[in-house]
Design an enzyme around this catalytic site. Sequence first.
Site, short mmCIF file in Angstrom:
data_model
loop_
_atom_site.label_atom_id
_atom_site.label_comp_id
_atom_site.label_asym_id
_atom_site.label_seq_id
_atom_site.Cartn_x
_atom_site.Cartn_y
_atom_site.Cartn_z
N LYS A 1 -1.38 -9.44 2.83
CA LYS A 1 -0.66 -9.01 4.03
C LYS A 1 -1.54 -8.04 4.80
O LYS A 1 -2.20 -7.18 4.21
CB LYS A 1 0.67 -8.34 3.65
CG LYS A 1 1.43 -7.78 4.85
CD LYS A 1 2.89 -7.48 4.54
CE LYS A 1 3.13 -6.16 3.85
NZ LYS A 1 2.72 -4.97 4.61
N ASP B 1 -1.05 -6.10 -0.15
CA ASP B 1 -1.50 -5.47 1.10
C ASP B 1 -3.01 -5.26 1.08
O ASP B 1 -3.55 -4.71 0.10
CB ASP B 1 -0.85 -4.08 1.25
CG ASP B 1 0.44 -4.12 2.05
OD1 ASP B 1 0.61 -5.07 2.85
OD2 ASP B 1 1.26 -3.21 1.87
N GLU C 1 8.93 -4.29 10.71
CA GLU C 1 9.36 -2.97 10.22
C GLU C 1 9.88 -2.10 11.35
O GLU C 1 9.21 -1.90 12.38
CB GLU C 1 8.18 -2.28 9.51
CG GLU C 1 8.56 -0.91 8.96
CD GLU C 1 7.59 -0.37 7.91
OE1 GLU C 1 6.66 -1.08 7.49
OE2 GLU C 1 7.79 0.80 7.52
N ASP D 1 0.84 -1.20 0.00
CA ASP D 1 0.00 0.00 0.00
C ASP D 1 0.88 1.25 0.00
O ASP D 1 0.37 2.37 -0.05
CB ASP D 1 -1.01 -0.01 1.15
CG ASP D 1 -0.36 -0.12 2.52
OD1 ASP D 1 0.88 -0.20 2.58
OD2 ASP D 1 -1.10 -0.10 3.52
N SER D 2 2.21 1.05 -0.01
CA SER D 2 3.13 2.17 -0.24
C SER D 2 2.90 2.75 -1.65
O SER D 2 3.40 3.82 -1.97
CB SER D 2 4.59 1.74 -0.08
OG SER D 2 4.84 0.56 -0.81
N GLU E 1 -1.67 -5.60 8.55
CA GLU E 1 -0.86 -4.99 9.61
C GLU E 1 -1.52 -5.22 10.97
O GLU E 1 -2.69 -4.88 11.15
CB GLU E 1 -0.70 -3.49 9.36
CG GLU E 1 0.08 -3.17 8.10
CD GLU E 1 0.30 -1.67 7.89
OE1 GLU E 1 -0.10 -0.86 8.76
OE2 GLU E 1 0.86 -1.31 6.84
O1 KIV Z 1 3.55 -1.13 1.66
C1 KIV Z 1 4.73 -1.48 1.73
O2 KIV Z 1 5.57 -1.15 0.88
C2 KIV Z 1 5.14 -2.30 2.87
C3 KIV Z 1 6.60 -2.55 3.03
C4 KIV Z 1 7.26 -1.35 3.56
C5 KIV Z 1 6.87 -3.74 3.86
O3 KIV Z 1 4.33 -2.72 3.63
#
Ligand code: KIV
Length: 272
Positions: free
Chosen positions: A121, A91, A190, A52-53, A123
Amino acid sequence: MSVHQKDIKRITTHVLRAMKEQGEKIAMLTAYDYSSARILDEAGIDVLLVGDSASNVMAGHETTLPITLDQMIYHAQSVVRGVKRALVVVDLPFGSYQGDSKKALASAIRIMKESGAHAVKLEGGEEIKDSIKRILSAGVPVMGHLGLTPQSIYKFGTYVVRAKQEEEADILRKDIKLLEKWGCFGVVLEKIPATLAAEVSKTVAIPTIGIGGGPDTDGQVLVTHDLLGITKEFNPRFLRRYASLFDVIKEATEHYIKDVKANDFPSKKESY
Ligand code: KIV
């Protein structure tokens, strides 16, 4: 013989587990589009994270919170089309799984069905137990994410290192054991102290993937745009830049503009 030497055709969650058992480090990077995914996959990356980055590096938002499930699915579809070997993890975005396990399962199923990705994934630990367990019960592989969890940035208030105090470290120690017990296949750690990351990596059989967690996790992940130097302003201690593509792309663009203005492009050879 290492997993790589055996020339694995397709990375699965089981291959990642075997890599941990054999002491072979896992290399993971983010990808959000078809062309980049192709390059990273051809280079031999083990895991591609449709992170989600994308909210930051693709859309220019300050945080990861605004990206939607539909947008994550679009990015995931593009990445899956570019991949032959890597495991693709996506994510679940903010708001698509917290506090409602039925919604969490529906979000995970949409990602798996509509993108063809291999895993999701999420969090958090204990606080999202119901969502994780429900998704796992549908046969969808889940990767955890502990330590600095950017979707909770407004709770933390800052991006500083997490779990430096014993109380928070103890919660992380418990959470990682729970993720393993529930059946997660791996966990991202992280921005936590390297000693803690090393310690918890030894207490679980599932692979740990660090970003700002020191050298002793079972693998490493970085945001590809940071590693390639496409982003410029983001300079945390954990980041190693392997290229300066911002400058390379800018120089090429300046060269092109110059050629167009001087009527030097296209040439006769480049014309029909
Ligand atoms: O969204 C992302 O890029 C991440 C990484 C920083 C692990 O969750």
